[in-house]
Structures are given as structure tokens and as C-alpha cells.
Design a protein around this motif. Structure first.
Motif, PDB file in Angstrom:
ATOM      1  N   SER A   1       0.731  -1.324   0.007  1.00 46.97           N
ATOM      2  CA  SER A   1       0.035   0.046   0.031  1.00 46.97           C
ATOM      3  C   SER A   1       0.793   1.230  -0.007  1.00 46.97           C
ATOM      4  O   SER A   1       1.230   1.848   0.983  1.00 46.97           O
ATOM      5  CB  SER A   1      -0.919  -0.055   1.265  1.00 46.97           C
ATOM      6  OG  SER A   1      -1.804   1.211   1.288  1.00 46.97           O
TER       7      SER A   1
ATOM      8  N   PRO B   1      -3.357   2.050  -3.416  1.00 49.06           N
ATOM      9  CA  PRO B   1      -4.652   1.650  -2.911  1.00 49.06           C
ATOM     10  C   PRO B   1      -5.979   2.241  -3.872  1.00 49.06           C
ATOM     11  O   PRO B   1      -7.005   1.554  -3.906  1.00 49.06           O
ATOM     12  CB  PRO B   1      -4.627   2.470  -1.681  1.00 49.06           C
ATOM     13  CG  PRO B   1      -3.242   2.319  -1.052  1.00 49.06           C
ATOM     14  CD  PRO B   1      -2.521   2.761  -2.547  1.00 49.06           C
TER      15      PRO B   1
ATOM     16  N   TYR C   1      -8.965  -0.009  -3.126  1.00 52.05           N
ATOM     17  CA  TYR C   1      -8.935  -0.020  -1.695  1.00 52.05           C
ATOM     18  C   TYR C   1      -9.198  -1.807  -1.609  1.00 52.05           C
ATOM     19  O   TYR C   1      -9.744  -2.178  -0.611  1.00 52.05           O
ATOM     20  CB  TYR C   1      -9.882   0.575  -1.099  1.00 52.05           C
ATOM     21  CG  TYR C   1      -9.225   2.129  -1.317  1.00 52.05           C
ATOM     22  CD1 TYR C   1      -8.426   2.399  -0.403  1.00 52.05           C
ATOM     23  CD2 TYR C   1      -9.842   3.045  -2.070  1.00 52.05           C
ATOM     24  CE1 TYR C   1      -7.749   4.038  -0.902  1.00 52.05           C
ATOM     25  CE2 TYR C   1      -9.702   4.372  -2.150  1.00 52.05           C
ATOM     26  CZ  TYR C   1      -8.321   4.756  -1.564  1.00 52.05           C
ATOM     27  OH  TYR C   1      -8.014   5.945  -1.783  1.00 52.05           O
TER      28      TYR C   1
ATOM     29  N   LEU D   1      -3.818  -5.363  -1.406  1.00 49.03           N
ATOM     30  CA  LEU D   1      -2.867  -4.666  -0.556  1.00 49.03           C
ATOM     31  C   LEU D   1      -2.202  -5.737   0.571  1.00 49.03           C
ATOM     32  O   LEU D   1      -3.010  -6.096   1.344  1.00 49.03           O
ATOM     33  CB  LEU D   1      -3.646  -3.493  -0.140  1.00 49.03           C
ATOM     34  CG  LEU D   1      -4.185  -2.647  -1.094  1.00 49.03           C
ATOM     35  CD1 LEU D   1      -4.925  -1.444  -0.301  1.00 49.03           C
ATOM     36  CD2 LEU D   1      -3.053  -1.878  -1.943  1.00 49.03           C
TER      37      LEU D   1
END
Length: 375
Positions: A308, A313, A318, A324
Motif C-alpha cells: 500500500s 490503494p 482499496y 494490498l
């Protein structure tokens, strides 16, 4: 239009052409496509053969103003830099006087000089491509921080569009969120995600320089752990760097000659084919701007497992179109094995990754550049 490029990227002159790192040249050829004359202020090695990964500028009218490379790390390097900097400053200033449009490549030592000298040309249109991590809250080298400060400052830097990776809350009117691209619209052919089951050969890929910053050794450690758990694994690493010897020894120590391949620098076409057959990109880099390897893998439905950093991200939604991860082989292994138990989750994310990445084609990139350079 006379278009000036100020960059720290090392160049090579061979048989009448100027060569440099392929992905950089591929992008710059789009910037200079409709210009009349190109000025380049950058380090140059004359009469040097180019590497497989290098490409040359495609323009009929290039004036190259060579500079000496310099560093601001270490006492001897600083002393040497101060001897060379006056000439570099003068060269850059003269080039900016000749230019109709000033383009800076940041962050870098030449980018820093360009940021300072452009202050004296407030009326000339300017662009800067900040290819590093723009996150203001990240601890960075003072020279990077200074470049960010100058580019953001609307008093010191006028008529500037600074292109940065990601959408950050502290941007000024100088700053514009941007992206980069590798593939054309016609290349976006149907690419079904690879079958992933507990019995399948899990295909991993790493693309990047073989340096401690990129952590390629984590990909090899992941292979070891997966094999310990009984999975069949194949890892292909593409790139060169100072850690090649360390990686080679790691492969030998763990008897991985049949499972791990170090391919070195290869053509973009070869890497494209590798993405199309791989399940996962393992890319646990410490620092990035817009990691092209991540966007490229997503374009071909190869799911990125990446740290990340910077705008990553945002690129991965996300976690909705990639994962991540912590820079830990056990954690990465756990994610992969979980996908083998729930392959439908893997397929869904791969499809989402592909749909997102295919919005950012070279045609779209070129159109956005044209709007900026010739508004």
C-alpha cells in the motif's frame, strides 16, 4: 512549437538516435508527437550501445544539450556536484529561453534544477510529470520535498500543470491527478481470468528492477512457502538489477531451478505475453508513483498483490480489484491459498481489475496530453 524536456534519465547516442529507458521514451514520444522541435537537457553517454529495454525518440528535429550526471548524497558527490551545477544551471536556463513549452520530469536532480530555473519564466506554459509518490505526509528526501513544494506553490510556479499520480486532498490549482498507460485500445482483447484451483500450477510474475527497494526476493520466498504446502508453482521474474546474484543464490539454495526463472530485461511484447498466462503479480515495492507493472498486470487479468504505497490503494479500489499486502511472504502465501479455496472470488477481482485498467489506454493518454500541451 519548441518543446523542452528537462530530465535526469540517462540517455545514449547510437547511430544517430538518442536512446533511453523504454517506458520513459514510449511516453515521451507521445508528448513530442505534434511538436516542431525538441530540446532535451539530460545526461548523455555518447557512442554507447543500447539495451533490450531501451527505445529511441521518434522525432525529426532534436537538439540534445548534454549535462553531467550528479548526486547530492555523500561528501565527494556533493563536491563534484557543486563543480558541475553552474554549467547545468546555465544550460537549463538557455534551453528554457529557447523553448515555447517547458516540460520537467520529476522527482530527480535535474527535475530540481528545472523547478528552480522555471521560476524565472513565469509567462511560459509549463508541465511537470511527477513520477514519484506525491503523498505529502510521506517522509521523503529533502530534494523531493523541495520539488513538491515548488510545483505546488502558485506564486513561485506559474502557468504550470503538474501531473501527479493519485488524487490527494492538499492539491493546489497547479496540481492535476494523472495516470500513465502502456497499451492501445485495439490490444484490449477478451482475456478470461486463468483457472485457479488447488490442483492447478499457480503462476506468479514479478516485473521490475531487481533491487532491495522492489523486494523481488519476497516472490521467491512465496514460492518456497507454497511448495511447502504442496502447491505447484511457477515464478517468472523480469528485470535486471544489483540483487540478481542474491536471487540466483536463493534459487539454488532452495532447489528452485525448475520453478523460478530469471529472464532479465526483455521486450514489452514478451512481458505482455507473460501477464496473459500469470495468475498473480507479486510486487511488494517500498516506494512507487504509478507502478506500471501493477496497471499492466490488471489490464490482462493478472491479479496484483502489492504493498500500500502512493496511489496504489486507489488503483486497486482499496482491495476490490487486487490485494494490498504486507511485505511478508507468509501473508502473501495466505492470500493466494485462500483464493485457491474460493476461486470465484479470484475471478471476480480479476475481471474488475481488467475493466478498470482498460480505461487507461494510450489513446486516452495521448488525448489528455494534447489538451494540456495545446489547450
Amino acid at each position: 512549437m519548441t518543446f523542452l524536456i528537462v530530465t535526469h534519465v540517462p540517455h545514449k547516442y547510437f547511430n544517430g538516435d538518442y536512446f533511453a529507458y523504454g517506458p520513459y521514451i514510449r511516453e515521451m514520444n507521445l508528448w513530442i508527437k505534434s511538436t516542431d522541435k525538441v530540446l532535451i537537457v539530460a545526461p548523455l553517454n555518447a557512442n554507447t550501445t543500447y539495451d533490450t529495454i531501451d527505445l529511441c525518440y521518434k522525432h525529426h528535429n532534436i537538439d540534445f544539450l548534454a549535462t553531467q550526471p550528479f548526486s547530492l548524497l555523500g561528501t565527494r558527490s556533493v563536491i563534484s556536484a557543486f563543480l558541475n551545477i553552474p554549467n547545468i544551471l546555465l544550460t537549463t536556463y538557455i534551453a528554457m529561453r529557447r523553448a515555447d513549452h517547458i516540460h520537467l520530469r520529476c522527482p530527480g536532480n535535474m527535475g530540481l534544477i528545472g523547478c528552480v530555473i522555471q521560476i524565472f519564466f513565469p509567462n511560459k506554459p509549463k508541465t511537470a510529470k511527477y513520477a514519484g509518490n506525491w503523498d505529502w505526509n510521506l517522509k521523503q528526501a529533502w530534494s523531493y520535498r523541495l520539488q513538491q513544494y515548488i510545483l505546488r506553490n502558485t506564486f513561485l510556479t506559474r502557468n504550470m500543470t503538474a501531473l501527479v499520480y493519485g488524487d490527494w486532498p492538499d492539491r493546489t490549482r497547479n496540481i492535476r491527478p494523472f495516470f500513465t498507460a502502456s497499451y492501445r485500445e485495439q490490444e484490449a482483447i477478451p482475456t478470461p481470468p486463468r483457472l485457479l484451483t488447488q490442483d492447478a500450477v499457480i503462476r506468479l510474475i514479478f516485473v521490475g528492477t531487481l533491487t532491495e527497494n522492489k523486494r523481488p526476493i519476497l516472490a521467491i520466498e512465496t514460492v518456497v512457502l507454497l511448495q511447502t504446502q504442496g502447491f505447484k508453482v511457477q515464478l517468472d521474474l523480469f528485470g535486471e538489477g544489483v540483487e540478481r546474484g542474491i536471487l540466483t543464490q536463493k534459487i539454488l539454495d532452495n532447489n528452485l531451478l525448475s520453478s523460478v526463472n530469471l529472464h532479465g530485461n526483455v521486450s514489452a511484447e514478451t512481458i505482455k505475453e507473460a501477464y496473459q498466462s500469470a495468475h498473480f503479480l507479486v510486487f511488494a515495492s517500498r516506494t512507487e508513483g504509478w507502478p506500471k507493472a501493477v496497471a499492466e498486470a490488471m489490464f490482462w487479468g493478472c491479479l496484483p498483490l502489492t504493498t500500500s504505497v502512493s496511489c496504489v490503494p486507489q488503483m486497486l479500489g482499496y482491495g476490490s480489484r487486487g490485494d494490498l499486502v504486507e511485505p511478508d511472504a507468509a501473508a502473501i502465501t495466505g492470500i493466494i491459498t485462500n483464493y485457491t479455496a474460493y476461486p470465484e472470488h479470484y475471478t471476480t477481482k480479476c475481471q474488475a481489475a481488467m475493466e478498470w485498467s482498460r480505461n487507461y489506454t494510450l489513446e486516452f493518454f495521448e488525448a489528455e496530453i494534447s489538451r494540456i500541451v495545446r489547450p
